[in-house]
Enzyme design. Structure first.
Site, mmCIF file in Angstrom:
data_model
loop_
_atom_site.group_PDB
_atom_site.id
_atom_site.type_symbol
_atom_site.label_atom_id
_atom_site.label_comp_id
_atom_site.label_asym_id
_atom_site.label_seq_id
_atom_site.Cartn_x
_atom_site.Cartn_y
_atom_site.Cartn_z
ATOM 1 N N GLU A 293 11.038 -7.849 -3.143
ATOM 2 C CA GLU A 293 11.534 -6.563 -2.675
ATOM 3 C C GLU A 293 10.962 -6.400 -1.283
ATOM 4 O OE1 GLU A 293 11.937 -3.380 -1.456
ATOM 5 O OE2 GLU A 293 10.741 -2.415 -3.013
ATOM 6 N N LEU A 294 11.797 -6.661 -0.283
ATOM 7 C CA LEU A 294 11.304 -6.818 1.094
ATOM 8 C C LEU A 294 11.718 -5.636 1.975
ATOM 9 C CD1 LEU A 294 12.112 -10.635 1.253
ATOM 10 C CD2 LEU A 294 9.989 -9.528 0.522
ATOM 11 N N TRP B 213 0.809 -1.218 0.000
ATOM 12 C CA TRP B 213 0.000 0.000 0.000
ATOM 13 C C TRP B 213 0.845 1.272 0.000
ATOM 14 C CZ3 TRP B 213 1.893 2.491 4.085
ATOM 15 C CH2 TRP B 213 2.431 1.718 5.111
ATOM 16 N N ASN B 214 2.157 1.180 0.253
ATOM 17 C CA ASN B 214 2.891 2.442 0.450
ATOM 18 C C ASN B 214 3.156 3.196 -0.848
ATOM 19 O OD1 ASN B 214 4.808 0.542 -0.273
ATOM 20 N ND2 ASN B 214 6.392 1.378 1.050
ATOM 21 N N CYS C 279 10.311 1.637 2.078
ATOM 22 C CA CYS C 279 11.307 0.636 2.480
ATOM 23 C C CYS C 279 12.731 1.163 2.329
ATOM 24 C CB CYS C 279 11.101 -0.648 1.686
ATOM 25 S SG CYS C 279 10.903 -0.311 -0.047
ATOM 26 N N GLU D 163 12.497 -2.008 11.193
ATOM 27 C CA GLU D 163 12.043 -0.891 10.394
ATOM 28 C C GLU D 163 10.868 -0.218 11.133
ATOM 29 O OE1 GLU D 163 10.687 -2.581 6.720
ATOM 30 O OE2 GLU D 163 11.401 -0.900 5.544
ATOM 31 N N LYS E 266 -2.393 -8.886 -7.517
ATOM 32 C CA LYS E 266 -3.195 -8.679 -6.299
ATOM 33 C C LYS E 266 -2.635 -7.462 -5.578
ATOM 34 C CE LYS E 266 -2.913 -9.608 -2.033
ATOM 35 N NZ LYS E 266 -3.549 -8.378 -1.507
ATOM 36 N N PRO E 267 -3.363 -6.334 -5.644
ATOM 37 C CA PRO E 267 -2.878 -5.145 -4.938
ATOM 38 C C PRO E 267 -3.190 -5.243 -3.445
ATOM 39 C CG PRO E 267 -4.966 -4.651 -6.008
ATOM 40 C CD PRO E 267 -4.645 -6.097 -6.336
ATOM 41 N N ALA E 268 -2.594 -4.357 -2.661
ATOM 42 C CA ALA E 268 -2.870 -4.335 -1.220
ATOM 43 C C ALA E 268 -4.348 -4.013 -0.993
ATOM 44 C CB ALA E 268 -1.995 -3.285 -0.554
ATOM 45 N N SER F 175 6.506 -7.027 3.198
ATOM 46 C CA SER F 175 7.314 -7.311 4.378
ATOM 47 C C SER F 175 8.142 -8.586 4.190
ATOM 48 C CB SER F 175 6.408 -7.459 5.592
ATOM 49 O OG SER F 175 5.503 -8.519 5.371
HETATM 50 P P1 ADP Z 1 3.083 -4.305 4.444
HETATM 51 O O1 ADP Z 1 3.887 -4.176 5.673
HETATM 52 O O2 ADP Z 1 3.566 -3.485 3.290
HETATM 53 O O3 ADP Z 1 1.604 -4.253 4.652
HETATM 54 P P2 ADP Z 1 2.647 -7.044 3.759
HETATM 55 O O4 ADP Z 1 3.738 -7.969 3.413
HETATM 56 O O5 ADP Z 1 1.763 -7.362 4.896
HETATM 57 O O6 ADP Z 1 3.436 -5.710 3.949
HETATM 58 O O7 ADP Z 1 1.718 -6.740 2.514
HETATM 59 C C1 ADP Z 1 2.171 -6.639 1.201
HETATM 60 C C2 ADP Z 1 1.206 -7.355 0.297
HETATM 61 O O8 ADP Z 1 1.209 -8.734 0.631
HETATM 62 C C3 ADP Z 1 -0.236 -6.893 0.378
HETATM 63 O O9 ADP Z 1 -0.801 -6.934 -0.918
HETATM 64 C C4 ADP Z 1 -0.871 -7.939 1.269
HETATM 65 O O10 ADP Z 1 -2.247 -8.106 1.036
HETATM 66 C C5 ADP Z 1 -0.137 -9.181 0.801
HETATM 67 N N1 ADP Z 1 -0.160 -10.296 1.744
HETATM 68 C C6 ADP Z 1 -0.093 -10.274 3.091
HETATM 69 N N2 ADP Z 1 -0.146 -11.517 3.594
HETATM 70 C C7 ADP Z 1 -0.244 -12.368 2.538
HETATM 71 C C8 ADP Z 1 -0.324 -13.791 2.367
HETATM 72 N N3 ADP Z 1 -0.325 -14.603 3.411
HETATM 73 N N4 ADP Z 1 -0.409 -14.291 1.106
HETATM 74 C C9 ADP Z 1 -0.403 -13.466 0.045
HETATM 75 N N5 ADP Z 1 -0.334 -12.139 0.134
HETATM 76 C C10 ADP Z 1 -0.247 -11.581 1.350
#
Ligand code: ADP
Length: 484
Positions: free
Chosen positions: A256-257, A157-158, A290, A387, A181-183, A235
């Protein structure tokens, strides 16, 4: 409320195989504005079944898409870029509404996001192969580079637009279809991009957007054997999980973590420039990037002077709803994000840090937080290892180059690092000594479409943007031409 010039850019359905669709069971998720807490609209709560259909459609669309000439794909991408720029004001308003960043930053992100489509539209025409000297007199060695196939992308989402175009640009340019699949917090930016892709002439199935249950959609994207590649930004924890899920079908991965960027100010730095860089690196997007400076190391001799200048600069930040003119820091994305900033501040203060600015929730309420500066921060505090992803600048003190390099590298992450110095020898030594994928020297802003973005260690795999970015979506084929 949104005042879009083109209200049809606010899409409340998913885009699958060239059609706008609801979830099979009609379920929806409500998307809220973090600055006001008010609902903007809803998007479908889809799951594995709808995702499977998007993957199948991508696979059907793949042969025709890869058979187009690079020039034809390039022309479509170019049109997508132009439409993004023509609609930049609307796209920015949608982004500020769902994400919270100030409108000027949102507009900047749209231009940045479009630049990846433009760049890869050009790079599409430069996917060249190779011929190699043969060890046999009657055979020749030819190397071609081919599109890997159906790609999946999961984005955060950032940066609701740029993290998508940085993946879709090279995928489509290379000749691959993509399912995104967007946030769940920022789906409208993604769906508006899909609407523009449709207008640009991206064929049905080549770019689909599925919103909803992240585990169900992610589970399908990572286990379906038709998907050959996953690109994820988010993440480190979720990245590890997705990597595990991709193991059974050996998908190619771009990850990209998280980062934990050190920002080092040496005694010989131009302090005003260092403060300007620190402000840009730390407080942009309210600290939610990030590559944000997470640990600011300042050498003994300039520590107090730098701290005073930083505090003065922070006092000029204007916190508020990103839609209002002059606002430079919007709300954090959600309550959980505020809790983490508060935890880092409380932990640091309990271990001897000094509060120089902010430290509290902002009187505006919601998830607004005061821009904060802490001094006397040390390695045993939470903020040194994690972070923060918020508007907190922690100032650490150091004595010499060797000490600060060891401190800077003492993390499992390695995305970006920054330092300020005027000494050419030191600049080379430190730039080479930092364990990170990107180093900003005398600058706090490094991202653009021409440079390779990515990390080392647990910050990820692969590079996005640049002439290297296409490689993540290509496979090498060796053709041995015999009978000559
Ligand atoms: P952030 O800290 O940026 O929210 P996330 O890793 O939680 O980081 O989210 C980044 C993306 O990963 C989002 O689109 C979120 O919906 C997706 N996401 C989170 N958990 C899962 C999962 N178990 N499987 C697939 N996608 C996921």
């Amino acid at each position: 409320m949104l005042n879009l010039k083109d209200p049809t850019l606010l899409r409340q359905q998913c885009y699958i195989n060239g059609e706008w669709r609801d979830a099979d069971d009609g379920d929806t998720i409500t998307v809220t504005n973090p600055a006001t807490g008010q609902a903007i609209g809803t998007v479908p709560q889809m799951g594995a079944a709808e995702t499977r259909r998007a993957i199948e459609a991508a696979n059907v669309a793949w042969p025709a898409w890869r058979k187009k000439t690079a020039k034809e794909r390039s022309a479509i991408l170019r049109k997508w870029n132009d439409l993004m720029l023509e609609n930049a004001d609307d796209l920015a308003r949608l982004m500020t509404a769902e994400q919270g960043k100030p409108l000027t930053e949102a507009k900047g992100e749209i231009v940045y996001a479009a630049s990846f489509i433009e760049w890869f539209a050009e790079e599409a025409k430069r996917v060249a192969g190779d011929t190699l000297p043969s060890p046999w007199p009657d055979r020749r060695i030819v190397v071609t580079r081919e599109p890997i196939g159906v790609c999946a992308a999961i984005t955060p989402w950032n940066f609701p637009s740029a993290m998508i175009t940085r993946k879709a640009g090279p995928a489509l340019a290379a000749g691959c279809p993509m399912v995104l699949k967007p946030a769940e917090l920022t789906p409208f930016s993604a769906l508006a991009l899909a609407a523009l892709a449709e207008r640009a002439g991206v064929p049905a199935g080549v770019f689909s957007v599925v919103t909803g249950h992240s585990r169900a959609i992610g589970g399908e994207l990572t286990s379906n054997p038709t998907v050959r590649k996953l690109s994820f930004t988010g993440s480190t924890g979720v990245g590890k999980l997705l990597m595990e899920q991709c193991a059974s079908t050996i998908k190619k991965l771009s990850l990209e973590l998280g980062g934990n960027a050190p920002f080092i100010v040496f005694d010989d730095a131009d302090l005003d420039a260092a403060v300007e860089g620190a402000m840009a690196s730390k407080y942009r997007n309210a600290g939610q990037t990030c590559v944000c400076a997470n640990r600011i190391y300042v050498q003994d001799g300039v520590y107090d002077a730098f701290a005073a200048k930083l505090v003065a600069a922070v006092a000029k930040l204007k916190v508020g709803d990103g839609m209002e003119p002059g606002v430079t820091q919007g709300p954090l994305i959600e309550e959980k994000a505020v809790a983490k900033v508060e935890q880092h501040i409380a932990d640091a203060l309990s271990k001897g840090a000094r509060l120089l600015a902010g430290g509290q929730r902002h009187p505006l309420g919601q998830s607004f937080f005061q821009p904060t500066v802490l001094a006397d921060v040390t390695s045993d505090m939470l903020v040194a290892g994690e972070e923060t992803f918020g508007p907190l600048a922690p100032l650490f003190r150091f004595k010499d180059d060797e000490e600060v390099l060891a401190l800077a590298n003492d993390t499992e992450f390695g995305l970006a690092s920054y330092f300020y110095s005027r000494d050419i020898g030191r600049i080379w030594r430190v730039a080479e000594g930092l364990e990170s994928g990107m180093v900003g020297v005398n600058t706090g802003l490094i991202s653009n479409e021409i440079a390779p973005f990515g990390g080392v260690k647990q910050s990820g795999l692969g590079r996005e943007g640049s002439k290297y970015g296409m490689d993540d979506y290509l496979v090498i084929k060796y053709i041995c031409m015999g009978g000559i």
